[in-house]
Design an enzyme around this catalytic site. Structure first.
Site, PDB file in Angstrom:
ATOM      1  N   HIS A 246      -9.798 -61.507  23.702  1.00 49.53           N
ATOM      2  CA  HIS A 246      -9.456 -60.127  24.065  1.00 49.53           C
ATOM      3  C   HIS A 246     -10.244 -59.700  25.296  1.00 49.53           C
ATOM      4  CE1 HIS A 246      -7.772 -59.912  19.976  1.00 49.53           C
ATOM      5  NE2 HIS A 246      -7.065 -58.889  20.416  1.00 49.53           N
TER       6      HIS A 246
ATOM      7  N   LYS B  23     -13.569 -54.897  24.125  1.00 51.74           N
ATOM      8  CA  LYS B  23     -13.268 -54.843  22.678  1.00 51.74           C
ATOM      9  C   LYS B  23     -14.561 -54.773  21.874  1.00 51.74           C
ATOM     10  CE  LYS B  23     -10.483 -56.820  18.999  1.00 51.74           C
ATOM     11  NZ  LYS B  23      -9.975 -55.512  18.547  1.00 51.74           N
TER      12      LYS B  23
HETATM   13  P1  NAD Z   1      -9.954 -47.180  23.472  1.00 48.07           P
HETATM   14  O1  NAD Z   1     -11.435 -47.208  23.458  1.00 48.07           O
HETATM   15  O2  NAD Z   1      -9.233 -47.339  24.765  1.00 48.07           O
HETATM   16  O3  NAD Z   1      -9.425 -45.803  22.812  1.00 48.07           O
HETATM   17  C1  NAD Z   1      -9.990 -45.187  21.686  1.00 48.07           C
HETATM   18  C2  NAD Z   1      -9.849 -43.692  21.880  1.00 48.07           C
HETATM   19  O4  NAD Z   1     -10.252 -43.021  20.692  1.00 48.07           O
HETATM   20  C3  NAD Z   1     -10.731 -43.153  23.029  1.00 48.07           C
HETATM   21  O5  NAD Z   1      -9.931 -42.505  23.996  1.00 48.07           O
HETATM   22  C4  NAD Z   1     -11.657 -42.179  22.321  1.00 48.07           C
HETATM   23  O6  NAD Z   1     -11.947 -41.036  23.090  1.00 48.07           O
HETATM   24  C5  NAD Z   1     -10.805 -41.798  21.101  1.00 48.07           C
HETATM   25  N1  NAD Z   1     -11.631 -41.200  20.054  1.00 48.07           N
HETATM   26  C6  NAD Z   1     -12.790 -41.644  19.545  1.00 48.07           C
HETATM   27  N2  NAD Z   1     -13.269 -40.758  18.636  1.00 48.07           N
HETATM   28  C7  NAD Z   1     -12.386 -39.741  18.602  1.00 48.07           C
HETATM   29  C8  NAD Z   1     -12.309 -38.536  17.871  1.00 48.07           C
HETATM   30  N3  NAD Z   1     -13.265 -38.192  16.997  1.00 48.07           N
HETATM   31  N4  NAD Z   1     -11.243 -37.712  18.042  1.00 48.07           N
HETATM   32  C9  NAD Z   1     -10.277 -38.056  18.900  1.00 48.07           C
HETATM   33  N5  NAD Z   1     -10.276 -39.190  19.647  1.00 48.07           N
HETATM   34  C10 NAD Z   1     -11.327 -40.025  19.484  1.00 48.07           C
HETATM   35  O7  NAD Z   1      -9.496 -48.286  22.425  1.00 48.07           O
HETATM   36  P2  NAD Z   1      -8.044 -48.957  22.264  1.00 48.07           P
HETATM   37  O8  NAD Z   1      -7.982 -50.217  23.033  1.00 48.07           O
HETATM   38  O9  NAD Z   1      -6.986 -47.927  22.446  1.00 48.07           O
HETATM   39  O10 NAD Z   1      -8.116 -49.388  20.726  1.00 48.07           O
HETATM   40  C11 NAD Z   1      -8.327 -48.443  19.686  1.00 48.07           C
HETATM   41  C12 NAD Z   1      -8.379 -49.175  18.352  1.00 48.07           C
HETATM   42  O11 NAD Z   1      -7.108 -49.780  18.104  1.00 48.07           O
HETATM   43  C13 NAD Z   1      -9.407 -50.320  18.304  1.00 48.07           C
HETATM   44  O12 NAD Z   1      -9.947 -50.366  17.004  1.00 48.07           O
HETATM   45  C14 NAD Z   1      -8.566 -51.553  18.587  1.00 48.07           C
HETATM   46  O13 NAD Z   1      -9.133 -52.742  18.076  1.00 48.07           O
HETATM   47  C15 NAD Z   1      -7.306 -51.186  17.867  1.00 48.07           C
HETATM   48  N6  NAD Z   1      -6.070 -51.867  18.294  1.00 48.07           N
HETATM   49  C16 NAD Z   1      -5.203 -52.136  17.318  1.00 48.07           C
HETATM   50  C17 NAD Z   1      -3.978 -52.714  17.623  1.00 48.07           C
HETATM   51  C18 NAD Z   1      -2.995 -52.925  16.509  1.00 48.07           C
HETATM   52  O14 NAD Z   1      -1.881 -53.395  16.787  1.00 48.07           O
HETATM   53  N7  NAD Z   1      -3.338 -52.586  15.267  1.00 48.07           N
HETATM   54  C19 NAD Z   1      -3.680 -53.043  18.947  1.00 48.07           C
HETATM   55  C20 NAD Z   1      -4.611 -52.756  19.936  1.00 48.07           C
HETATM   56  C21 NAD Z   1      -5.816 -52.152  19.600  1.00 48.07           C
END
Ligand code: NAD
Length: 262
Positions: free
Chosen positions: A154, A158
């Site tokens: 990744h 991550k």
């Molecule tokens: P990222 O860091 O780009 O985004 C996370 C967002 O959450 C940030 O913008 C942050 O400000 C926000 N956030 C944190 N605390 C918050 C709160 N209290 N209130 C509102 N917003 C809040 O991360 P990402 O790449 O978008 O990934 C997010 C999660 O999704 C990770 O755990 C990642 O591993 C997971 N993910 C899952 C899949 C899937 O298919 N299940 C795919 C990609 C990523």
């Protein structure tokens, strides 16, 4: 009538991809977009944030509770702390919640799913969910004699490792082979132990998500691979999951996954 969707984590990589997907979906309308209260984008229209060429008429806010009240279903891609807030709110308001947040192995999702419909998957893409089925079939056919190695790569930002998807692949194989996953997973590759499920992790650049599952014996190696080319794959799956959850399970608390959707 369109399904009203609220997105938590709307400014993250996945949040933005999900908003873009929802804007293009004829079955859904976005009623709320939530980010941290400290964000400079509070009050901004989400249209410009996701690169749409006009306003969408929905402003970024910081209240999960208020957005949950307005929504038919919530989609969350955030952090461990934030998904806990989403779970508590969904449970309180009995609202369907789709979450793709990973690194939450210690959260007992069933506790919240007793009161609200919760759909969680470590990977929302249709491709990886097909991979899970293929890996289960391969483990059934090959049995315990092959060494199992799972590799994932990744982007450099991550937070969790191995990825939730790699762990899900490992758990699927362990349950198919009837071995205890907690006892039989390992990351230390100094000496390979027979019967263990090995993990290898790479991090770098902007890689969206590659997974490879290998079944190896002394004569041959079977490899099953998935490479995500665009985050749209996860976002599209999450929107599909939200529609499925609302249309089929909105009155039925329980823990669901993408395996129920595809
Ligand atoms: P990222 O860091 O780009 O985004 C996370 C967002 O959450 C940030 O913008 C942050 O400000 C926000 N956030 C944190 N605390 C918050 C709160 N209290 N209130 C509102 N917003 C809040 O991360 P990402 O790449 O978008 O990934 C997010 C999660 O999704 C990770 O755990 C990642 O591993 C997971 N993910 C899952 C899949 C899937 O298919 N299940 C795919 C990609 C990523």
């Amino acid at each position: 009538m369109k399904i009203k969707v609220g997105v938590v984590g709307c400014l993250g990589r996945m949040g933005k991809a999900t908003l873009a997907e929802l804007i293009g979906n004829t079955k859904t309308e976005i009623v709320g977009a939530v980010t941290r209260s400290s964000s400079q984008y509070i009050g901004s229209d989400i249209g410009l944030i996701v690169g749409h060429n006009s306003n969408v008429g929905v402003k970024v806010t910081s209240s999960i509770y208020e957005i949950c009240k307005l929504s038919d279903v919530i989609i969350d891609f955030t952090t461990r702390e934030c998904v806990l807030d989403c779970l508590k709110t969904a449970m309180k308001l009995k609202k369907p919640l789709v979450s793709g947040t990973t690194g939450i192995d210690d959260i007992n999702l069933s506790e919240y799913a007793a009161k609200a419909p919760i759909l969680w998957s470590a990977n929302m893409s249709v491709g990886v969910n097909i991979l899970l089925k293929l890996v289960k079939k391969a483990a059934e056919l090959l049995g315990n004699e092959y060494d199992v190695e799972i590799w994932e790569m990744h982007h450099s930002l991550k937070k969790d490792s191995p990825s939730g998807t790699a762990l899900e692949l490992g758990k699927t194989i362990a349950s198919t082979l009837k071995v205890d996953f907690q006892v039989n997973q390992y990351l230390d590759h100094n000496i390979r132990q027979k019967g263990k499920i090995g993990f290898a992790v790479s991090r770098g650049g902007g890689v969206i998500g590659d997974h490879s599952v290998m079944f190896i014996n002394s004569d041959e190696r079977v490899e099953l691979n998935h490479k995500a080319i665009d985050r749209k794959a996860f976002a599209r799956g999450a929107v599909q999951a939200a529609i499925w959850l609302y249309e089929n399970k909105r009155e039925v608390p329980g823990l669901y996954s993408m395996q129920d959707v595809i």
